[in-house]
Design a protein around this motif. Structure first.
Motif, PDB file in Angstrom:
ATOM      1  N   LEU A  96     140.492  49.462   3.966  1.00 37.98           N
ATOM      2  CA  LEU A  96     141.242  50.638   4.440  1.00 37.98           C
ATOM      3  C   LEU A  96     142.469  50.401   4.859  1.00 37.98           C
ATOM      4  N   ILE A  97     142.686  49.550   5.696  1.00 38.52           N
ATOM      5  CA  ILE A  97     144.011  49.163   6.236  1.00 38.52           C
ATOM      6  C   ILE A  97     145.136  49.035   5.198  1.00 38.52           C
ATOM      7  N   ASP A  98     144.414  48.013   4.401  1.00 35.77           N
ATOM      8  CA  ASP A  98     145.496  47.545   3.340  1.00 35.77           C
ATOM      9  C   ASP A  98     145.876  48.673   2.562  1.00 35.77           C
ATOM     10  N   ILE A  99     144.928  49.579   2.059  1.00 34.16           N
ATOM     11  CA  ILE A  99     145.390  50.852   1.365  1.00 34.16           C
ATOM     12  C   ILE A  99     146.400  51.489   1.995  1.00 34.16           C
ATOM     13  N   SER A 100     146.099  51.850   3.564  1.00 30.61           N
ATOM     14  CA  SER A 100     146.974  52.682   4.317  1.00 30.61           C
ATOM     15  C   SER A 100     148.182  52.320   4.335  1.00 30.61           C
ATOM     16  N   ARG A 101     148.497  50.743   4.543  1.00 30.48           N
ATOM     17  CA  ARG A 101     149.444  49.928   4.645  1.00 30.48           C
ATOM     18  C   ARG A 101     150.694  50.264   3.518  1.00 30.48           C
ATOM     19  N   LYS A 102     149.976  50.124   2.350  1.00 28.88           N
ATOM     20  CA  LYS A 102     150.645  50.369   1.128  1.00 28.88           C
ATOM     21  C   LYS A 102     151.085  51.724   0.894  1.00 28.88           C
ATOM     22  N   PRO A 161     158.238  49.451   6.439  1.00 32.21           N
ATOM     23  CA  PRO A 161     157.764  48.176   5.859  1.00 32.21           C
ATOM     24  C   PRO A 161     156.496  48.041   6.581  1.00 32.21           C
ATOM     25  N   ALA A 162     155.586  48.782   6.411  1.00 35.57           N
ATOM     26  CA  ALA A 162     154.314  48.764   6.993  1.00 35.57           C
ATOM     27  C   ALA A 162     153.388  47.347   6.285  1.00 35.57           C
ATOM     28  N   ASP A 163     153.771  46.837   5.120  1.00 38.50           N
ATOM     29  CA  ASP A 163     152.949  45.858   4.634  1.00 38.50           C
ATOM     30  C   ASP A 163     153.492  44.561   5.167  1.00 38.50           C
ATOM     31  N   VAL A 164     154.489  44.599   5.982  1.00 36.39           N
ATOM     32  CA  VAL A 164     154.708  43.162   6.578  1.00 36.39           C
ATOM     33  C   VAL A 164     154.732  43.215   8.189  1.00 36.39           C
ATOM     34  N   LEU A 165     154.490  44.433   8.858  1.00 30.17           N
ATOM     35  CA  LEU A 165     154.662  44.605  10.329  1.00 30.17           C
ATOM     36  C   LEU A 165     153.379  44.521  10.996  1.00 30.17           C
ATOM     37  N   LEU A 166     153.283  43.902  12.321  1.00 30.46           N
ATOM     38  CA  LEU A 166     151.875  43.763  12.813  1.00 30.46           C
ATOM     39  C   LEU A 166     151.603  45.399  13.378  1.00 30.46           C
ATOM     40  N   THR A 167     150.585  45.507  13.622  1.00 32.74           N
ATOM     41  CA  THR A 167     150.139  46.933  14.125  1.00 32.74           C
ATOM     42  C   THR A 167     150.786  47.461  15.132  1.00 32.74           C
ATOM     43  N   VAL A 193     143.064  53.993  13.984  1.00 33.79           N
ATOM     44  CA  VAL A 193     142.338  53.263  12.900  1.00 33.79           C
ATOM     45  C   VAL A 193     142.738  51.771  12.790  1.00 33.79           C
ATOM     46  N   PHE A 194     144.130  51.633  12.651  1.00 34.48           N
ATOM     47  CA  PHE A 194     144.546  50.117  12.796  1.00 34.48           C
ATOM     48  C   PHE A 194     144.149  49.402  13.991  1.00 34.48           C
ATOM     49  N   LEU A 195     144.402  50.026  15.061  1.00 33.58           N
ATOM     50  CA  LEU A 195     143.752  49.018  16.296  1.00 33.58           C
ATOM     51  C   LEU A 195     142.255  48.791  16.189  1.00 33.58           C
ATOM     52  N   ARG A 196     141.483  49.794  15.782  1.00 34.82           N
ATOM     53  CA  ARG A 196     140.129  49.501  15.478  1.00 34.82           C
ATOM     54  C   ARG A 196     139.795  48.427  14.326  1.00 34.82           C
ATOM     55  N   GLY A 197     140.730  48.642  13.491  1.00 41.79           N
ATOM     56  CA  GLY A 197     140.425  47.500  12.428  1.00 41.79           C
ATOM     57  C   GLY A 197     140.764  46.313  12.813  1.00 41.79           C
TER      58      GLY A 197
END
Length: 298
Positions: free
Chosen positions: A207-213, A222-228, A252-256
């Motif tokens: 879910l987070i991988d899809i969201s980052r892309k 640059p969501a694909d390289v940054l920390l949450t 969602v990202f913090l829970r992930g």
């Protein structure tokens, strides 16, 4: 006397049933390029098949074969070869072999002399004097139309490439395309039944991988390289994403991250809610971009 009659009868019978090959050369002296011909005839075939070199391959390489005609019926084989020679000198047509049944028949060799009939002192005159012709626009078009059309085709191709680079590629990466693609990826994730099976770790990772892309493609962050934490901080400073959408991403990202490091174990309801929130965020993203474009125009 009886012996003599027997021998004569034998010779007559043998001659009657044996094949007879004959050949004839039309000319033995030729001018350069003049057409000559050789004819080969075989009689008394008695339905036997004649084997010889293929068409246009019977004569040696000095002889330029123009036409090679072959005709055959049950009793006669006829072959006429028309040829020319383009070098001065004496040339030999060797014995030409023809196989009939188990017997090999050969022609006699011929010698041909080729002469250059043009003399150095000969004066070459034009049939008529050169005449100046005036060309009109139509004539120039006929002469150069292919070059003009080729140039226009190249120009059209260059324009098409420029237009594709400028607008075609943008349309493929438009917000609507990115949104539809991400919604399809979310539907594929739903079909994996991670929520029903309680496989929360795999669910949140994908879910987070899809969201980052999606954020990277839709908002050019640059969501694909940054920390949450760094991504959340950048979103607040950038002001491209609405506060409602920022909250969904942050929650969602913090829970992930907590699930990834086994610090929390969400239930099915939480997973269903996070999935629905991300899906709604993807759908709402176009409004963020519309607002950003209005802000830039202002």
């Amino acid at each position: 006397m009886k012996k003599l009659l027997f021998i004569l009868s034998f010779l007559i019978c043998a001659n009657a049933f044996s094949q007879i090959l004959s050949s004839n050369l039309e000319k033995k002296t030729l001018a350069l390029g003049e057409v000559n011909s050789i004819i080969v005839t075989i009689n008394n075939l008695h339905n036997e098949k004649v084997l010889a070199a293929p068409k246009n391959e019977l004569l040696p390489f000095h002889f330029e074969e123009i036409k090679d005609s072959i005709a055959q019926n049950p009793d006669i084989y006829y072959r006429k070869i028309e040829f020319s020679v383009y070098e001065e000198g004496k040339f030999t047509i060797p014995e030409l072999e023809f196989k009939v049944g188990g017997q090999v028949l050969k022609t006699i060799p011929y010698e041909i002399e080729v002469l250059n009939t043009a003399q150095k002192a000969d004066q070459i005159n034009d049939i008529m004097n050169n005449k100046e012709v005036k060309l009109e626009a139509k004539d120039y078009w006929e002469l150069y139309k292919f070059y003009v059309l080729a140039a226009l085709a190249v120009i059209a191709l260059i324009i098409a490439i420029v237009m594709y680079m400028k607008w075609g590629r943008k349309s493929k990466s438009s917000p609507a395309v990115a949104t539809n693609q991400t919604l399809k990826e979310l539907d594929s994730l739903k079909k994996k039944k991670y929520i029903e099976e309680g496989n929360y770790r795999s669910f949140y990772v994908e879910l987070i991988d899809i969201s980052r892309k999606f954020i990277t493609k839709q908002y050019h962050l640059p969501a694909d390289v940054l920390l949450t934490d760094d991504l959340i901080d950048l979103m607040k400073k950038n002001n491209t994403i609405s506060q409602e959408n920022e909250k969904v991403i942050a929650d969602v990202f913090l829970r992930g991250d907590l699930v990834k490091f086994a610090k929390t174990f969400p239930d099915k309801d939480s997973m269903e809610k996070d999935f629905a929130d991300v899906r709604d965020f993807v759908k709402r993203s176009s409004k963020d971009l519309e607002f950003e474009n209005l802000r830039k125009d202002a």
